[in-house]
Design a protein around this motif. Structure first.
Motif, PDB file in Angstrom:
ATOM      1  N   ALA A 173       0.825  -1.201   0.000  1.00 55.94           N
ATOM      2  CA  ALA A 173       0.000   0.000   0.000  1.00 55.94           C
ATOM      3  C   ALA A 173       0.865   1.260   0.000  1.00 55.94           C
ATOM      4  O   ALA A 173       0.552   2.247  -0.681  1.00 55.94           O
ATOM      5  CB  ALA A 173      -0.934  -0.002   1.215  1.00 55.94           C
ATOM      6  N   VAL A 174       1.952   1.243   0.771  1.00 55.85           N
ATOM      7  CA  VAL A 174       2.835   2.414   0.819  1.00 55.85           C
ATOM      8  C   VAL A 174       3.454   2.672  -0.550  1.00 55.85           C
ATOM      9  O   VAL A 174       3.505   3.810  -1.030  1.00 55.85           O
ATOM     10  CB  VAL A 174       3.934   2.214   1.884  1.00 55.85           C
ATOM     11  CG1 VAL A 174       5.043   3.248   1.713  1.00 55.85           C
ATOM     12  CG2 VAL A 174       3.334   2.316   3.278  1.00 55.85           C
ATOM     13  N   ARG A 175       3.899   1.619  -1.195  1.00 58.75           N
ATOM     14  CA  ARG A 175       4.543   1.800  -2.504  1.00 58.75           C
ATOM     15  C   ARG A 175       3.544   2.263  -3.563  1.00 58.75           C
ATOM     16  O   ARG A 175       3.858   3.109  -4.401  1.00 58.75           O
ATOM     17  CB  ARG A 175       5.229   0.497  -2.929  1.00 58.75           C
ATOM     18  CG  ARG A 175       6.435   0.151  -2.047  1.00 58.75           C
ATOM     19  CD  ARG A 175       7.158  -1.087  -2.518  1.00 58.75           C
ATOM     20  NE  ARG A 175       8.354  -1.312  -1.712  1.00 58.75           N
ATOM     21  CZ  ARG A 175       8.530  -2.355  -0.926  1.00 58.75           C
ATOM     22  NH1 ARG A 175       7.589  -3.272  -0.846  1.00 58.75           N
ATOM     23  NH2 ARG A 175       9.632  -2.498  -0.232  1.00 58.75           N
ATOM     24  N   VAL A 176       2.323   1.722  -3.538  1.00 55.89           N
ATOM     25  CA  VAL A 176       1.294   2.170  -4.478  1.00 55.89           C
ATOM     26  C   VAL A 176       0.953   3.633  -4.217  1.00 55.89           C
ATOM     27  O   VAL A 176       0.793   4.431  -5.154  1.00 55.89           O
ATOM     28  CB  VAL A 176       0.032   1.290  -4.355  1.00 55.89           C
ATOM     29  CG1 VAL A 176      -1.120   1.886  -5.161  1.00 55.89           C
ATOM     30  CG2 VAL A 176       0.327  -0.128  -4.851  1.00 55.89           C
ATOM     31  N   ALA A 177       0.831   4.001  -2.930  1.00 55.28           N
ATOM     32  CA  ALA A 177       0.501   5.383  -2.575  1.00 55.28           C
ATOM     33  C   ALA A 177       1.606   6.339  -3.009  1.00 55.28           C
ATOM     34  O   ALA A 177       1.337   7.451  -3.483  1.00 55.28           O
ATOM     35  CB  ALA A 177       0.280   5.485  -1.066  1.00 55.28           C
ATOM     36  N   GLU A 178       2.851   5.909  -2.863  1.00 57.24           N
ATOM     37  CA  GLU A 178       3.967   6.749  -3.299  1.00 57.24           C
ATOM     38  C   GLU A 178       3.926   6.976  -4.802  1.00 57.24           C
ATOM     39  O   GLU A 178       4.148   8.090  -5.284  1.00 57.24           O
ATOM     40  CB  GLU A 178       5.301   6.101  -2.902  1.00 57.24           C
ATOM     41  CG  GLU A 178       5.603   6.193  -1.415  1.00 57.24           C
ATOM     42  CD  GLU A 178       6.900   5.483  -1.059  1.00 57.24           C
ATOM     43  OE1 GLU A 178       7.275   4.541  -1.795  1.00 57.24           O
ATOM     44  OE2 GLU A 178       7.511   5.858  -0.061  1.00 57.24           O
ATOM     45  N   ARG A 179       3.645   5.906  -5.538  1.00 55.14           N
ATOM     46  CA  ARG A 179       3.561   6.041  -7.006  1.00 55.14           C
ATOM     47  C   ARG A 179       2.382   6.916  -7.417  1.00 55.14           C
ATOM     48  O   ARG A 179       2.408   7.537  -8.489  1.00 55.14           O
ATOM     49  CB  ARG A 179       3.432   4.650  -7.641  1.00 55.14           C
ATOM     50  CG  ARG A 179       4.632   3.744  -7.409  1.00 55.14           C
ATOM     51  CD  ARG A 179       5.865   4.259  -8.144  1.00 55.14           C
ATOM     52  NE  ARG A 179       5.711   4.151  -9.589  1.00 55.14           N
ATOM     53  CZ  ARG A 179       6.032   3.070 -10.296  1.00 55.14           C
ATOM     54  NH1 ARG A 179       6.545   2.002  -9.674  1.00 55.14           N
ATOM     55  NH2 ARG A 179       5.865   3.043 -11.587  1.00 55.14           N
ATOM     56  N   ALA A 180       1.355   6.970  -6.560  1.00 56.91           N
ATOM     57  CA  ALA A 180       0.190   7.812  -6.850  1.00 56.91           C
ATOM     58  C   ALA A 180       0.418   9.264  -6.443  1.00 56.91           C
ATOM     59  O   ALA A 180      -0.452  10.110  -6.645  1.00 56.91           O
ATOM     60  CB  ALA A 180      -1.049   7.272  -6.131  1.00 56.91           C
ATOM     61  N   GLY A 181       1.576   9.546  -5.826  1.00 53.63           N
ATOM     62  CA  GLY A 181       1.910  10.919  -5.487  1.00 53.63           C
ATOM     63  C   GLY A 181       1.491  11.364  -4.101  1.00 53.63           C
ATOM     64  O   GLY A 181       1.547  12.560  -3.798  1.00 53.63           O
ATOM     65  N   MET A 182       1.089  10.441  -3.231  1.00 48.78           N
ATOM     66  CA  MET A 182       0.722  10.816  -1.866  1.00 48.78           C
ATOM     67  C   MET A 182       1.977  11.193  -1.078  1.00 48.78           C
ATOM     68  O   MET A 182       3.038  10.621  -1.279  1.00 48.78           O
ATOM     69  CB  MET A 182      -0.001   9.665  -1.155  1.00 48.78           C
ATOM     70  CG  MET A 182      -1.408   9.400  -1.658  1.00 48.78           C
ATOM     71  SD  MET A 182      -2.181   7.985  -0.815  1.00 48.78           S
ATOM     72  CE  MET A 182      -2.223   8.588   0.880  1.00 48.78           C
ATOM     73  N   SER A 183       1.837  12.155  -0.164  1.00 45.59           N
ATOM     74  CA  SER A 183       2.962  12.577   0.655  1.00 45.59           C
ATOM     75  C   SER A 183       3.282  11.523   1.705  1.00 45.59           C
ATOM     76  O   SER A 183       2.418  10.745   2.103  1.00 45.59           O
ATOM     77  CB  SER A 183       2.649  13.902   1.352  1.00 45.59           C
ATOM     78  OG  SER A 183       1.629  13.729   2.325  1.00 45.59           O
ATOM     79  N   GLN A 184       4.537  11.544   2.168  1.00 47.74           N
ATOM     80  CA  GLN A 184       4.928  10.617   3.226  1.00 47.74           C
ATOM     81  C   GLN A 184       4.093  10.833   4.486  1.00 47.74           C
ATOM     82  O   GLN A 184       3.748   9.877   5.183  1.00 47.74           O
ATOM     83  CB  GLN A 184       6.419  10.804   3.556  1.00 47.74           C
ATOM     84  CG  GLN A 184       7.369  10.280   2.497  1.00 47.74           C
ATOM     85  CD  GLN A 184       7.268   8.773   2.335  1.00 47.74           C
ATOM     86  OE1 GLN A 184       7.196   8.049   3.306  1.00 47.74           O
ATOM     87  NE2 GLN A 184       7.243   8.313   1.099  1.00 47.74           N
ATOM     88  N   LEU A 185       3.770  12.085   4.772  1.00 44.91           N
ATOM     89  CA  LEU A 185       2.982  12.403   5.954  1.00 44.91           C
ATOM     90  C   LEU A 185       1.603  11.769   5.871  1.00 44.91           C
ATOM     91  O   LEU A 185       1.131  11.122   6.814  1.00 44.91           O
ATOM     92  CB  LEU A 185       2.858  13.918   6.099  1.00 44.91           C
ATOM     93  CG  LEU A 185       1.942  14.438   7.217  1.00 44.91           C
ATOM     94  CD1 LEU A 185       2.400  13.902   8.560  1.00 44.91           C
ATOM     95  CD2 LEU A 185       1.939  15.954   7.211  1.00 44.91           C
TER      96      LEU A 185
END
Length: 324
Positions: free
Chosen positions: A26-38
């Protein structure tokens, strides 16, 4: 006896591995979607690392075993506050930021007292569960705004995310999107299967041993579903990030009470078993107060205070076994 133990053990293993895969995918998908680390830390990581407890409690509630469901929630918070933080403090005294301590630790204590009052009077209802979920959303919104304006004063949920990063230096390694999605869905499937096996094994074991489902939930199930937090907190303390270990515990306690407790109340409203109301919740309130007192004195939890927390937890385990 052998079959329930195999189901219980398999459930633990599959549940924990599934939780790890869910968070990382989920973290990697969210990162690829442009979500912030926060935002990832406040939502995906906070939810994902509580997924084992969530699925186990929902499966228990759906199976008509509220003792395991609520015992898992209260027992996991006891394990977090006493076993996990005690162990981490023995490795390295835990530094305590005063602001997050009272904000996050105070919220967990208030939610515990509120649950105890409700459980002792009307019982949990869909309205109570909804109120807990709304309170969690308000907290997440507040924490998000606070961290945007004051990044140094991180919330417990943000520290929980950092604990996961400390325990896996390869968390953010890039990989193809399809592989991240595959990891995500594999984690979901494993969590569902593991939660079902865990609950089935726990119910059968309770019947064979003559133990109440509440005691099984408070001890065996709670310890098993808290293993991810134990691993991340111990590794964080070992690497010198002791404040992260505290944030991991406080974040887990908040999610367990508000998210898992809220969903469980909605899925299975009704009375909470007497072992939880008369023993588990009062003990958790006492443990939360003890933790706040230790953390507030000297702005750190020392090794001897960590030893007290750990011995207290072991004494509770012995009491539960002897009281059966």
């Amino acid at each position: 006896m052998l079959v329930p133990l195999i189901a219980l053990s398999a459930g633990f293993i599959v549940l924990i591995i599934g939780g790890e895969l869910l968070v990382r995918g989920a973290v990697r998908v969210a990162e690829r979607a442009g979500m912030s680390q926060l935002l990832i830390g406040l939502t995906i990581v906070g939810f994902g690392t509580s997924a084992p407890e969530l699925v186990a409690s929902i499966e228990a509630a759906r199976a008509g075993s509220p003792g395991i469901a609520w015992g898992n929630i209260i027992g996991s918070n006891l394990a977090n506050s006493l076993l996990i933080l005690g162990t981490a403090s023995l490795l390295l005294p835990v530094a305590v930021p005063r602001g997050p301590l009272w904000r996050d630790g105070g919220l967990a204590l208030i939610a515990t007292v509120a649950l105890w009052v409700v459980a002792s009077t009307t019982g949990v209802t869909i309205a109570i569960g909804s109120a807990f979920l709304i309170l969690l959303l308000v907290y997440l919104g507040y924490a998000y705004r606070a961290e945007q304006t004051q990044p140094a004063g991180a919330s417990a949920v943000h520290e929980k995310a950092e604990a996961l990063e400390v325990s896996d230096t390869h968390l953010h390694d890039m990989q193809p999107l399809w592989r991240s999605i595959l990891v995500l869905f594999s984690g979901i499937i494993m969590i569902v299967l593991g939660g079902r096996w865990l609950v089935e094994g726990a119910v059968d074991l309770a019947r064979l041993l003559g133990m109440s489902e509440a005691v099984i939930g408070l001890t065996i199930v709670a310890i098993g579903t808290s293993l991810p937090e134990l691993v991340t907190s111990v590794i964080a303390a070992y690497k010198g990030a002791s404040a992260v270990a505290l944030g991991n515990v406080l974040g887990s306690n908040i999610f367990n009470l508000l998210l898992i407790g809220g969903v469980t109340a909605i899925v299975a409203p009704g009375t909470i078993p007497d072992e939880i109301t008369s023993f588990g919740l009062p003990v958790l309130i006492g443990a939360s107060l003890l933790l706040l007192i230790f953390a507030a004195t000297g702005r750190r939890i020392t090794r001897w205070e960590g030893g007290i927390l750990l011995v207290t937890y072991l004494a509770l385990l012995v009491y539960n076994v002897v009281a059966v």
